[in-house]
Design a protein around this motif. Structure first.
Motif, PDB file in Angstrom:
ATOM      1  N   CYS A 493      83.643  81.924  -7.009  1.00 43.46           N
ATOM      2  CA  CYS A 493      84.912  81.669  -7.709  1.00 43.46           C
ATOM      3  C   CYS A 493      86.069  82.013  -6.770  1.00 43.46           C
ATOM      4  O   CYS A 493      86.241  83.168  -6.385  1.00 43.46           O
ATOM      5  CB  CYS A 493      84.986  82.503  -8.975  1.00 43.46           C
ATOM      6  SG  CYS A 493      86.586  82.398  -9.771  1.00 43.46           S
ATOM      7  N   CYS A 496      88.791  84.507  -8.339  1.00 46.36           N
ATOM      8  CA  CYS A 496      88.486  85.932  -8.441  1.00 46.36           C
ATOM      9  C   CYS A 496      88.106  86.544  -7.108  1.00 46.36           C
ATOM     10  O   CYS A 496      88.214  87.747  -6.916  1.00 46.36           O
ATOM     11  CB  CYS A 496      87.343  86.173  -9.425  1.00 46.36           C
ATOM     12  SG  CYS A 496      87.726  85.604 -11.083  1.00 46.36           S
ATOM     13  N   HIS A 515      80.968  82.739 -16.526  1.00 42.21           N
ATOM     14  CA  HIS A 515      82.070  83.469 -15.904  1.00 42.21           C
ATOM     15  C   HIS A 515      83.391  82.789 -16.246  1.00 42.21           C
ATOM     16  O   HIS A 515      84.336  83.430 -16.703  1.00 42.21           O
ATOM     17  CB  HIS A 515      81.859  83.529 -14.389  1.00 42.21           C
ATOM     18  CG  HIS A 515      83.054  83.986 -13.621  1.00 42.21           C
ATOM     19  ND1 HIS A 515      83.422  85.306 -13.536  1.00 42.21           N
ATOM     20  CD2 HIS A 515      83.994  83.282 -12.911  1.00 42.21           C
ATOM     21  CE1 HIS A 515      84.523  85.410 -12.815  1.00 42.21           C
ATOM     22  NE2 HIS A 515      84.896  84.193 -12.411  1.00 42.21           N
ATOM     23  N   MET A 519      86.546  84.151 -18.405  1.00 38.81           N
ATOM     24  CA  MET A 519      87.846  84.306 -17.778  1.00 38.81           C
ATOM     25  C   MET A 519      88.877  83.375 -18.415  1.00 38.81           C
ATOM     26  O   MET A 519      89.981  83.244 -17.901  1.00 38.81           O
ATOM     27  CB  MET A 519      87.767  84.023 -16.273  1.00 38.81           C
ATOM     28  CG  MET A 519      86.805  84.912 -15.506  1.00 38.81           C
ATOM     29  SD  MET A 519      87.129  86.670 -15.728  1.00 38.81           S
ATOM     30  CE  MET A 519      88.579  86.849 -14.696  1.00 38.81           C
ATOM     31  N   HIS A 522      89.402  79.067 -16.377  1.00 39.49           N
ATOM     32  CA  HIS A 522      89.480  78.961 -14.926  1.00 39.49           C
ATOM     33  C   HIS A 522      89.881  77.571 -14.436  1.00 39.49           C
ATOM     34  O   HIS A 522      89.714  77.261 -13.267  1.00 39.49           O
ATOM     35  CB  HIS A 522      88.142  79.345 -14.278  1.00 39.49           C
ATOM     36  CG  HIS A 522      88.182  80.739 -13.729  1.00 39.49           C
ATOM     37  ND1 HIS A 522      89.219  81.607 -13.920  1.00 39.49           N
ATOM     38  CD2 HIS A 522      87.285  81.422 -12.967  1.00 39.49           C
ATOM     39  CE1 HIS A 522      88.978  82.748 -13.337  1.00 39.49           C
ATOM     40  NE2 HIS A 522      87.814  82.668 -12.748  1.00 39.49           N
TER      41      HIS A 522
HETATM   42 ZN   LIG Z   1      86.538  83.779 -11.471  1.00 41.16          ZN
END
Ligand SMILES: [Zn+2]
Ligand SMILES: [Zn+2]
Ligand SMILES: [Zn+2]
Ligand SMILES: [Zn+2]
Length: 638
Positions: A493, A496, A515, A519, A522
């Motif tokens: 990612c 991040c 993920h 989040m 994204h």
């Molecule tokens: Zn991420």
């Protein structure tokens, strides 16, 4: 027995000398009327007097001591202290007479309720620290603020060593921070009369005395409040007896008896009952309709709570039956509902809704096993189509394609607990509720076992996976789970991990999508750096290691795949549970048990790192665990 005039006007007591009968002609205790009978009493031998006085209360002794000169002579004599002590034993819990008071002074302080100064009657509060009972007016006269008193002190007499204020002013809060002028005068006078070299000694003695006084005062305060409480309880008891008598006469006896174990609490908490101080005939007439109304509502509440208890008992039996329902071999590994859902099946509901007085056993439920299995299959179909509809609502999918086979149909979010959920686990996700929740409303009770219903819904999160599919140039409308697995890609990612130069978290597509869901989406395809697994040598081994590692406590929640009530354990515990409770020797992840990704916690467990670079200390653990892949290609870290 007591000679207290307010209680009785004719009384007798037995002593060794025979029976002495005392008669009082008037209701008030008249010393004059007693004189004849008692005249000779002071001349009796002391041991006989002791036998008599141990039957008296200190208040009687006080009255006697004031009745004649002879009695006064006898009772005020220091040698007679034991007579007072005998009488004092009749007062439960009364602290002992302190050294700084004589027995008659003590009895006077405790039991004579007139003001020490103006003789005003019925003064309730004793200022124990000041060893005095003053009415409000006199207490103003007899006390002064600390600071005022201190100013009167001669040089050399330190006020803070001898001046003291009440510490526990239960009955005389206004007196707090004031001092007793009598004590002040006494200190000043004694100080003046004490030789200079003996003054320090004098002060020490005073300090000891003050300590004793304080101890005495606190003992008396607590004795007094205990007594007050006991008195209030007695009054309360009498009130309750009168009120319940009225209710019994109206036929509420059974309800009253049921409340008795509970101190009549439901009734005594009623506002109207609380406000009525006495239950005489007059107040009863006035209160009757209100009290009856209260009784009706108490009965209603009791029956409702009884009904809930019965229902809860039946649901607990059903909980056991549920374990038996799902032990069927054909159901192994299949989605199975929570007891609350089974409770909503009409055939089961019929049993749970039987009248409260009919007994229900597990056999009643077990007899329905076949029907329940059919209902479970229907429920499963409905649930699967519910999830499919969730995806369709978010994304336009051709009719002939099953949305739950598509990569974009795998990810959901629970609207209640906010967790990111992936299939197949998502189908079985329920937010933790106990059998007790919502017992009042059967439909809400049964529905709310799972988030997937009309009121507490899960949402399909196509946005997260969408950016991922775009990043690998796949058609969102047709790419299936199988297609994605076959691609065998890994992702880091960028959003991040961008600041991490030496290492990155490396996720498979499933982890990456979870993920992104956690989040909050994204966004765009540019969030992802896509890597072929073939370009990461050794990745399979590292991933296998990562999967086998018991996750650090707190990172993950585990749930049983075979019973809907087991969750929140470290991995070893859920494995142990599955092995012992469900007889499965080698539990399989995503089938026998599930990992729930904790909200806002890291989900990636595999790291990719630059070869030849030393990793920071905080990564030492993952290095030791063997979940780091090292690569030479600098491209990975751009
Ligand atoms: Zn991420
Ligand atoms: Zn007074
Ligand atoms: Zn949830
Ligand atoms: Zn289980």
């Amino acid at each position: 027995m007591s000679l207290s005039p307010d209680i009785t006007n004719s009384t007798s007591f037995t002593a060794d000398l025979g029976v002495v009968t005392l008669k009082a002609s008037s209701k008030r205790w008249s010393a004059y009327g007693w004189k004849g009978c008692l005249r000779d009493m002071p001349n009796l031998p002391l041991d006989l007097l002791y036998d008599i006085f141990q039957h008296l209360n200190p208040i009687d002794m006080l009255q006697l001591s004031r009745s004649s000169r002879d009695f006064r002579g006898l009772l005020m004599d220091r040698k007679s202290a034991f007579l007072w002590q005998a009488a004092r034993q009749n007062i439960e819990g009364l602290p002992d007479c302190p050294t700084f008071l004589s027995e008659p002074e003590y009895a006077n302080l405790v039991f004579d309720t007139t003001c020490f100064i103006c003789r005003k009657p019925n003064v309730k509060g004793v200022m124990w620290e000041f060893r005095a009972r003053y009415c409000v007016g006199c207490s103003d006269q007899m006390t002064a603020p600390w600071i005022v008193a201190a100013k009167r002190f001669p040089d050399g007499l330190p006020p803070n060593r001898v001046l003291f204020t009440p510490q526990n002013p239960i009955y005389y809060s206004t007196i707090q921070r004031r001092v007793h002028l009598r004590d002040v005068e006494k200190f000043i006078q004694e100080w003046g009369a004490t030789d200079v070299e003996k003054r320090e000694e004098y002060l020490k003695r005073q300090e000891d005395l003050i300590k004793d006084i304080r101890q005495f005062a606190s003992a008396c305060n607590s004795w007094q409040s205990t007594r007050k409480q006991a008195k209030e309880e007695k009054v309360e008891r009498i009130r309750a007896e009168r009120l319940t008598q009225h209710l019994r006469e109206l036929g509420w006896g059974d309800e009253v008896d049921l409340m008795a174990e509970n101190d009549y609490r439901p009734l005594s908490q009623n506002r109207f009952v609380r406000l009525t101080t006495a239950w005489n005939d007059k107040s009863w007439v006035k209160a009757k309709p209100h009290v009856i109304q209260a009784m009706e509502s108490i009965k209603r509440d009791r029956l409702r709570s009884y009904h809930q208890q019965v229902m809860l008992g039946r649901l607990r039996i059903l909980d056991l039956a549920t374990l038996s329902y799902r032990r069927h071999p054909e159901l192994r590994g299949k989605l199975f509902p929570h007891t609350r859902v089974i409770a909503s099946f009409p055939e089961i509901r019929q049993i749970i809704d039987k009248p409260d007085d009919i007994s229900v056993t597990i056999d009643d439920f077990l007899a329905l096993t076949q029907t329940v299995h059919k209902s479970v299959a229907d429920w499963r179909d409905k649930r699967i189509s519910f999830f499919a509809d969730c995806v369709r609502r978010q994304f336009d999918i051709p009719e002939n394609i099953d949305p739950l086979q598509l990569a974009i149909g795998q990810f959901f979010q629970c609207n209640r607990c906010q967790r990111a959920l992936a299939l197949p686990y998502a189908l079985g996700h329920y937010c933790y509720r106990t059998l007790k929740d919502h017992l009042d409303d059967y439909d809400l009770f049964a529905d709310s076992a799972y988030c997937a219903n009309l009121t507490l819904a899960v949402e399909a999160r196509v946005d997260a996976i969408n950016s991922l599919l775009e990043a690998c140039n796949r058609d969102t409308r047709t790419t299936t789970v199988q297609d994605m697995d076959d691609l065998d890609l890994r992702f880091t990612c960028r959003l991040c991990n961008d600041f991490l130069v030496l290492f990155k978290e490396l996720m498979d597509w499933h982890e990456a999508a979870l993920h992104a869901t956690e989040m909050g989406g994204h966004g765009a395809a540019s969030a992802w750096k896509v890597v072929k697994s073939a370009d990461v040598p050794g990745i399979e081994d590292v991933e296998r290691t990562a999967r086998n590692i018991a996750n650090p406590a707190g990172l993950h929640i585990w749930e049983c795949g075979h019973c809907t009530s087991m969750s929140c354990y470290p991995q070893e515990q859920i494995l142990h549970h599955v092995q012992t409770a469900h007889n499965i020797e080698n539990p399989v992840l995503h089938q026998d048990f599930f990992r729930v990704v904790n909200y806002n916690k890291e989900i990636c467990q595999v790291y990719i790192a630059k070869a030849d670079e030393e990793l920071p200390d905080y990564l030492q653990q993952v290095v030791n665990d063997g979940v780091v892949v090292y690569v030479d290609d600098p491209d990975f870290f751009r």
